[in-house]
Every structure is written in structure tokens, then in C-alpha cells.
Design a protein around this motif. Sequence first.
Motif, PDB file in Angstrom:
ATOM      1  N   MET A 202     -10.338 -18.330 -10.639  1.00 46.84           N
ATOM      2  CA  MET A 202      -9.717 -19.598 -10.992  1.00 46.84           C
ATOM      3  C   MET A 202      -8.708 -20.029  -9.931  1.00 46.84           C
ATOM      4  SD  MET A 202      -7.517 -20.628 -14.387  1.00 46.84           S
ATOM      5  CE  MET A 202      -6.243 -19.413 -14.048  1.00 46.84           C
ATOM      6  N   VAL A 203      -7.811 -19.126  -9.556  1.00 43.69           N
ATOM      7  CA  VAL A 203      -6.782 -19.467  -8.580  1.00 43.69           C
ATOM      8  C   VAL A 203      -7.409 -19.785  -7.230  1.00 43.69           C
ATOM      9  CG1 VAL A 203      -4.816 -18.558  -7.276  1.00 43.69           C
ATOM     10  CG2 VAL A 203      -4.933 -18.217  -9.746  1.00 43.69           C
ATOM     11  N   ASP A 204      -8.427 -19.024  -6.841  1.00 40.16           N
ATOM     12  CA  ASP A 204      -9.095 -19.278  -5.568  1.00 40.16           C
ATOM     13  C   ASP A 204      -9.727 -20.663  -5.557  1.00 40.16           C
ATOM     14  OD1 ASP A 204      -9.935 -18.535  -2.978  1.00 40.16           O
ATOM     15  OD2 ASP A 204     -11.923 -18.006  -3.747  1.00 40.16           O
ATOM     16  N   CYS A 205     -10.362 -21.023  -6.669  1.00 40.74           N
ATOM     17  CA  CYS A 205     -10.977 -22.345  -6.781  1.00 40.74           C
ATOM     18  C   CYS A 205      -9.930 -23.449  -6.709  1.00 40.74           C
ATOM     19  CB  CYS A 205     -11.755 -22.429  -8.091  1.00 40.74           C
ATOM     20  SG  CYS A 205     -12.389 -24.076  -8.465  1.00 40.74           S
ATOM     21  N   LEU A 206      -8.831 -23.299  -7.449  1.00 41.86           N
ATOM     22  CA  LEU A 206      -7.782 -24.314  -7.458  1.00 41.86           C
ATOM     23  C   LEU A 206      -7.152 -24.472  -6.082  1.00 41.86           C
ATOM     24  CD1 LEU A 206      -6.001 -23.496 -10.857  1.00 41.86           C
ATOM     25  CD2 LEU A 206      -7.642 -25.319 -10.391  1.00 41.86           C
ATOM     26  N   ARG A 207      -6.965 -23.356  -5.394  1.00 36.94           N
ATOM     27  CA  ARG A 207      -6.366 -23.403  -4.061  1.00 36.94           C
ATOM     28  C   ARG A 207      -7.225 -24.193  -3.071  1.00 36.94           C
ATOM     29  NH1 ARG A 207      -4.259 -17.087  -3.816  1.00 36.94           N
ATOM     30  NH2 ARG A 207      -2.039 -17.569  -4.183  1.00 36.94           N
ATOM     31  N   LYS A 208      -8.518 -24.156  -3.258  1.00 41.45           N
ATOM     32  CA  LYS A 208      -9.425 -24.786  -2.297  1.00 41.45           C
ATOM     33  C   LYS A 208      -9.876 -26.170  -2.743  1.00 41.45           C
ATOM     34  CE  LYS A 208     -10.923 -20.320  -0.539  1.00 41.45           C
ATOM     35  NZ  LYS A 208     -11.994 -19.305  -0.474  1.00 41.45           N
ATOM     36  N   GLY A 209      -9.233 -26.680  -3.794  1.00 39.74           N
ATOM     37  CA  GLY A 209      -9.570 -28.005  -4.291  1.00 39.74           C
ATOM     38  C   GLY A 209      -8.349 -28.888  -4.428  1.00 39.74           C
ATOM     39  N   GLY A 210      -8.482 -29.915  -5.245  1.00 39.62           N
ATOM     40  CA  GLY A 210      -7.422 -30.905  -5.389  1.00 39.62           C
ATOM     41  C   GLY A 210      -6.160 -30.399  -6.045  1.00 39.62           C
ATOM     42  N   ALA A 211      -6.226 -29.232  -6.701  1.00 38.76           N
ATOM     43  CA  ALA A 211      -5.040 -28.675  -7.356  1.00 38.76           C
ATOM     44  C   ALA A 211      -4.197 -27.822  -6.426  1.00 38.76           C
ATOM     45  CB  ALA A 211      -5.452 -27.840  -8.569  1.00 38.76           C
ATOM     46  N   GLY A 212      -4.651 -27.627  -5.188  1.00 37.65           N
ATOM     47  CA  GLY A 212      -3.901 -26.810  -4.242  1.00 37.65           C
ATOM     48  C   GLY A 212      -2.575 -27.451  -3.874  1.00 37.65           C
ATOM     49  N   GLY A 213      -1.581 -26.620  -3.560  1.00 38.32           N
ATOM     50  CA  GLY A 213      -0.281 -27.144  -3.161  1.00 38.32           C
ATOM     51  C   GLY A 213       0.852 -26.235  -3.562  1.00 38.32           C
ATOM     52  N   ALA A 214       2.081 -26.703  -3.327  1.00 35.48           N
ATOM     53  CA  ALA A 214       3.271 -25.891  -3.548  1.00 35.48           C
ATOM     54  C   ALA A 214       3.408 -25.453  -5.005  1.00 35.48           C
ATOM     55  CB  ALA A 214       4.510 -26.659  -3.109  1.00 35.48           C
ATOM     56  N   ALA A 215       3.127 -26.350  -5.953  1.00 34.84           N
ATOM     57  CA  ALA A 215       3.285 -25.997  -7.363  1.00 34.84           C
ATOM     58  C   ALA A 215       2.366 -24.836  -7.738  1.00 34.84           C
ATOM     59  CB  ALA A 215       2.995 -27.211  -8.246  1.00 34.84           C
ATOM     60  N   LEU A 216       1.119 -24.908  -7.333  1.00 32.86           N
ATOM     61  CA  LEU A 216       0.186 -23.825  -7.627  1.00 32.86           C
ATOM     62  C   LEU A 216       0.638 -22.519  -6.991  1.00 32.86           C
ATOM     63  CD1 LEU A 216      -2.484 -22.738  -8.770  1.00 32.86           C
ATOM     64  CD2 LEU A 216      -3.576 -23.481  -6.640  1.00 32.86           C
TER      65      LEU A 216
END
Length: 291
Positions: A202-216
Amino acid sequence: MKVGLIGVGLMGHGIAKNIVTKGWELSFLDQVGNQPTTDLLELGAKPYDKAVDLAAASDVLVLCVTGSPQVEDVLTGSGAVLDGLRPGSIVIDCSTAIPSSTRALAAKVGDKGSDFVDAAMTRTPKEAEEGRLNLLVGGKEESITRIRSLLESFAENIFIAGDVGSGHQLKLIHNIISMGTIALIAEVAACAIQDGMDTTAMVDCLRKGGAGGAALERVAPYILEGNADLLRFTINNAYKDVGYYNTMAEEMDAARLMSKAAYDTLAGQIDQGKGSAFMPELVKLLQSPSQ
């Protein structure tokens, strides 16, 4: 230039240390709630017992307190700083505050022949100690120019937002996006974990998509290993900041549906006695009690 500082807390200690180690003459208010100040005293900083006396001894007075009620109390209440301000001095408010309160206080400071600059902070105590804060600044151009080298002693980036109150306005905009995004990430992560999601994927997917960023990146260590150290910012503090944004938006008759949702999420945790938890811990707190 003689510098006074009120609020040697988690952020204020780093500010104070950088000011005094970079050649400024520093005094501070000796009060309950300060971090240990032995190192500051050894570096030559001078303690004062009363805020009004500190103000009278300072060319520039830096405030690093919690929020609008505390700033108001320091200036016009129990601190009585307005009674001690020297004509021609500058008050720098590094707190997170409601812009309308800031502008009202700035007018009172102006009546005393002094100037007010709001210089709200972002980043963490770690960057404060390193002299690498971000400052969001509002005030008169000539006043900001006069104190810029002082601000640079504890800041890496300085954003001039406009007139008095604009720095605090920008801070609230920054924090509603930051805290709201963290609350959203925590909510969806709680849902996914309840359903048995592989958190690494889940985290890997979010990091490489639109949810990536400082908050994540500040929440991810908690999702993966239960480590909240990258964001030691309490739910209580986030609730205050989001509440301040809502107050500002209400005063402007601006839309606030998303910010109200974030506020309600944080309020629910405070009602359950969880306000002292750090924001990443929402990932666990928002999960069903049966998990």
C-alpha cells in the motif's frame, strides 16, 4: 540589537540557541514550560522574571507561544508587554494565530510606536535546533528588512506573504492542507489495515502515485512499523490549527466543508481522551475497536 524571547519551548529553544550562538545579544522570559535553559545561560543569554521588563530591555521581542489566546495574554493581559515596549521596537510573533487577532494586536503595538511582524513557523523542533525553519512572514517591508538577518539566524526559507496577518494566514493554509491530508491518509490506511491489506504494498503504491509527498512520508513509518517519530505533532495541536483555519474561513464567509471534516475527525479523538497522541497514531485510533 538586543533580542528578547518569550516561549523557550520545543520550537523556541532552537530559535533561542541559534540567535545567541550567531552573535545576537539574547534575553528570555524565565517561566514554567520552558525547555532546560542551562545551555542558553552558558552561552550568555540573560533570564528575566517578568515579560514587561523583558520587553523594556529589548529592541526586538520574539514570541514563540501556542496561539492567539497566549499571544493576547502576553501582550495585553498578564504579560503586560504593551506597557514595556520601547518606541521603535519590533514584535515578531512566531506562533500560529488567527489573522484577525494578529491584526488587532498589531494595531495596539503600532499605537505604542512599535511595529508587529508575524513570522509563523513550519517544520519541527529538529529543524529549529538546526536553524532550518521555514518562516511565513507578514508585515511592513521596512520592518521585515530591518529584522531579516535575525530571522535568517534560525530559518532556512523565508516567505514574505504580505502585510501584517498574512504570515499567519499562510500558516493556516499550510496546516489545513498538511493536517487534513494526514488525517485522510490515516483514515484510509485504517480502513485498508482492517481489511488485511499488505501495508508495504500500500505505502509503495501511494508513494509512486498521486498520494506521494511530505504528508505520506511522515505517516508511512507509523503505518509500516508503528513509529510516530517523524511527526511528533499532537492531535490537540492539529485540532487547534484546523480550528483556527475554520475561524478564519468563517470570518471570510469562505467554503470550509473539507476543513470541517478534518476538524470533526480530530474533535472525535479529543472527546475520547486521545488528544495527546501524535498525528500518525490516527492510523490506529481510527481502526475499529475490534482490530
